[in-house]
Design a protein around this motif. Structure first.
Motif, PDB file in Angstrom:
ATOM      1  N   GLY A  85     -17.553 155.524 -39.938  1.00  0.00           N
ATOM      2  CA  GLY A  85     -18.918 156.004 -40.042  1.00  0.00           C
ATOM      3  C   GLY A  85     -19.972 154.965 -40.382  1.00  0.00           C
ATOM      4  O   GLY A  85     -21.120 155.324 -40.667  1.00  0.00           O
ATOM      5  N   HIS A  86     -19.618 153.702 -40.355  1.00  0.00           N
ATOM      6  CA  HIS A  86     -20.591 152.646 -40.652  1.00  0.00           C
ATOM      7  C   HIS A  86     -21.289 152.196 -39.368  1.00  0.00           C
ATOM      8  O   HIS A  86     -20.731 152.282 -38.278  1.00  0.00           O
ATOM      9  N   ASP A  87     -22.500 151.740 -39.513  1.00  0.00           N
ATOM     10  CA  ASP A  87     -23.275 151.241 -38.382  1.00  0.00           C
ATOM     11  C   ASP A  87     -22.823 149.800 -38.112  1.00  0.00           C
ATOM     12  O   ASP A  87     -23.093 148.903 -38.911  1.00  0.00           O
ATOM     13  N   ALA A  88     -22.099 149.609 -37.033  1.00  0.00           N
ATOM     14  CA  ALA A  88     -21.567 148.289 -36.697  1.00  0.00           C
ATOM     15  C   ALA A  88     -21.739 148.038 -35.206  1.00  0.00           C
ATOM     16  O   ALA A  88     -21.578 148.944 -34.390  1.00  0.00           O
ATOM     17  N   VAL A  89     -22.051 146.802 -34.871  1.00  0.00           N
ATOM     18  CA  VAL A  89     -22.291 146.401 -33.486  1.00  0.00           C
ATOM     19  C   VAL A  89     -21.360 145.241 -33.162  1.00  0.00           C
ATOM     20  O   VAL A  89     -21.338 144.242 -33.887  1.00  0.00           O
ATOM     21  N   ASP A  90     -20.613 145.358 -32.081  1.00  0.00           N
ATOM     22  CA  ASP A  90     -19.790 144.255 -31.593  1.00  0.00           C
ATOM     23  C   ASP A  90     -20.641 143.491 -30.591  1.00  0.00           C
ATOM     24  O   ASP A  90     -20.834 143.929 -29.455  1.00  0.00           O
ATOM     25  N   ALA A  91     -21.180 142.366 -31.032  1.00  0.00           N
ATOM     26  CA  ALA A  91     -22.127 141.604 -30.209  1.00  0.00           C
ATOM     27  C   ALA A  91     -21.526 141.161 -28.885  1.00  0.00           C
ATOM     28  O   ALA A  91     -22.242 141.023 -27.888  1.00  0.00           O
ATOM     29  N   ASP A  92     -20.219 140.936 -28.853  1.00  0.00           N
ATOM     30  CA  ASP A  92     -19.571 140.499 -27.615  1.00  0.00           C
ATOM     31  C   ASP A  92     -19.595 141.582 -26.542  1.00  0.00           C
ATOM     32  O   ASP A  92     -19.683 141.285 -25.362  1.00  0.00           O
ATOM     33  N   TRP A  93     -19.475 142.820 -26.946  1.00  0.00           N
ATOM     34  CA  TRP A  93     -19.306 143.909 -25.983  1.00  0.00           C
ATOM     35  C   TRP A  93     -20.518 144.822 -25.847  1.00  0.00           C
ATOM     36  O   TRP A  93     -20.521 145.699 -24.987  1.00  0.00           O
ATOM     37  N   GLU A  94     -21.524 144.631 -26.696  1.00  0.00           N
ATOM     38  CA  GLU A  94     -22.657 145.552 -26.662  1.00  0.00           C
ATOM     39  C   GLU A  94     -23.951 144.885 -26.194  1.00  0.00           C
ATOM     40  O   GLU A  94     -25.048 145.307 -26.563  1.00  0.00           O
ATOM     41  N   GLY A  95     -23.822 143.832 -25.390  1.00  0.00           N
ATOM     42  CA  GLY A  95     -24.977 143.250 -24.719  1.00  0.00           C
ATOM     43  C   GLY A  95     -25.774 142.213 -25.488  1.00  0.00           C
ATOM     44  O   GLY A  95     -26.835 141.796 -25.029  1.00  0.00           O
ATOM     45  N   TYR A  96     -25.297 141.777 -26.631  1.00  0.00           N
ATOM     46  CA  TYR A  96     -26.023 140.781 -27.416  1.00  0.00           C
ATOM     47  C   TYR A  96     -25.673 139.359 -26.990  1.00  0.00           C
ATOM     48  O   TYR A  96     -26.497 138.471 -27.044  1.00  0.00           O
ATOM     49  N   ASN A  97     -24.423 139.139 -26.601  1.00  0.00           N
ATOM     50  CA  ASN A  97     -23.925 137.803 -26.271  1.00  0.00           C
ATOM     51  C   ASN A  97     -23.702 137.657 -24.773  1.00  0.00           C
ATOM     52  O   ASN A  97     -23.314 138.623 -24.101  1.00  0.00           O
ATOM     53  N   HIS A  98     -23.925 136.430 -24.284  1.00  0.00           N
ATOM     54  CA  HIS A  98     -23.758 136.133 -22.853  1.00  0.00           C
ATOM     55  C   HIS A  98     -23.314 134.692 -22.683  1.00  0.00           C
ATOM     56  O   HIS A  98     -23.623 133.836 -23.518  1.00  0.00           O
ATOM     57  N   TRP A  99     -22.629 134.433 -21.572  1.00  0.00           N
ATOM     58  CA  TRP A  99     -22.389 133.053 -21.182  1.00  0.00           C
ATOM     59  C   TRP A  99     -23.688 132.519 -20.612  1.00  0.00           C
ATOM     60  O   TRP A  99     -24.356 133.187 -19.814  1.00  0.00           O
ATOM     61  N   VAL A 100     -24.068 131.332 -21.046  1.00  0.00           N
ATOM     62  CA  VAL A 100     -25.318 130.710 -20.613  1.00  0.00           C
ATOM     63  C   VAL A 100     -25.012 129.306 -20.106  1.00  0.00           C
ATOM     64  O   VAL A 100     -24.294 128.544 -20.746  1.00  0.00           O
ATOM     65  N   ASP A 101     -25.592 128.989 -18.963  1.00  0.00           N
ATOM     66  CA  ASP A 101     -25.466 127.646 -18.399  1.00  0.00           C
ATOM     67  C   ASP A 101     -26.327 126.715 -19.248  1.00  0.00           C
ATOM     68  O   ASP A 101     -27.547 126.883 -19.323  1.00  0.00           O
TER      69      ASP A 101
END
Length: 174
Positions: free
Chosen positions: A20-36
């Motif tokens: 029930g805690h508010d948690a975000v997985d940055a890898d899977w929820e659109g926060y992180n990306h591969w960048v050139d």
């Protein structure tokens, strides 16, 4: 909550959500990306397996605007943002507390070889990079004042320590 690949960030994030805690997985929820790193462009469909040299040209980065929006939404409450990126220094000012999960090299190697949620770390170049980062993770985060938690223990135990650390801090009202 940060830490090296295989430290248990995604596992603990999922447990926090289930409890029930508010948690975000940055890898899977659109926060992180591969960048050139050469062009600054986001890579929408990265190749897998990644070709040799991929990690030298491309970086796993977080989008500051996404983190700012999360911080605004979370004002006055506890929200866990879980993940690790190379440009973390660009968003560190938005956090009230940094928690770093640490594990030994044997644990990193075993977890990356056996995890089913993503394939990063199975290629020799990726594993070598993860182990290289692991050598300095704990000392670096101690210098930043992070709360260090042993990620080799049972996920429920790690989650309990994460929650205890979070209770010790009053969130800033941003």
């Amino acid at each position: 909550m940060t830490g090296n690949s295989g430290a248990g960030k995604s596992t603990v994030c999922e447990l926090l959500k289930r409890h029930g805690h508010d948690a975000v997985d940055a890898d899977w929820e659109g926060y992180n990306h591969w960048v050139d790193r050469t062009t600054g462009r986001i890579v929408v469909n990265p190749p897998y397996p990644a070709p040799s040299g991929w990690l030298h040209r491309f970086g796993w980065k977080i989008d500051r605007a996404h983190v700012e929006a999360l911080a605004a939404r979370a004002a006055g409450q506890t929200v866990f943002l879980c993940g690790s990126v190379e440009n973390e220094d660009e968003v560190r000012d938005l956090f009230d507390l940094m928690i770093c999960l640490v594990v030994d090299d044997r644990t990193v190697t075993a977890r990356l070889a056996n995890r089913t949620t993503n394939a990063f770390g199975r290629q020799p170049e990726e594993l070598a990079a993860a182990l290289d980062d692991n050598a300095t993770t704990e000392s670096m985060y101690r210098r930043f004042g992070a709360t260090i938690i042993d990620g080799t223990r049972a996920p429920e135990t790690v989650m309990g320590e994460v929650l205890a650390a979070a209770r010790s801090v009053q969130p800033n009202n941003r």
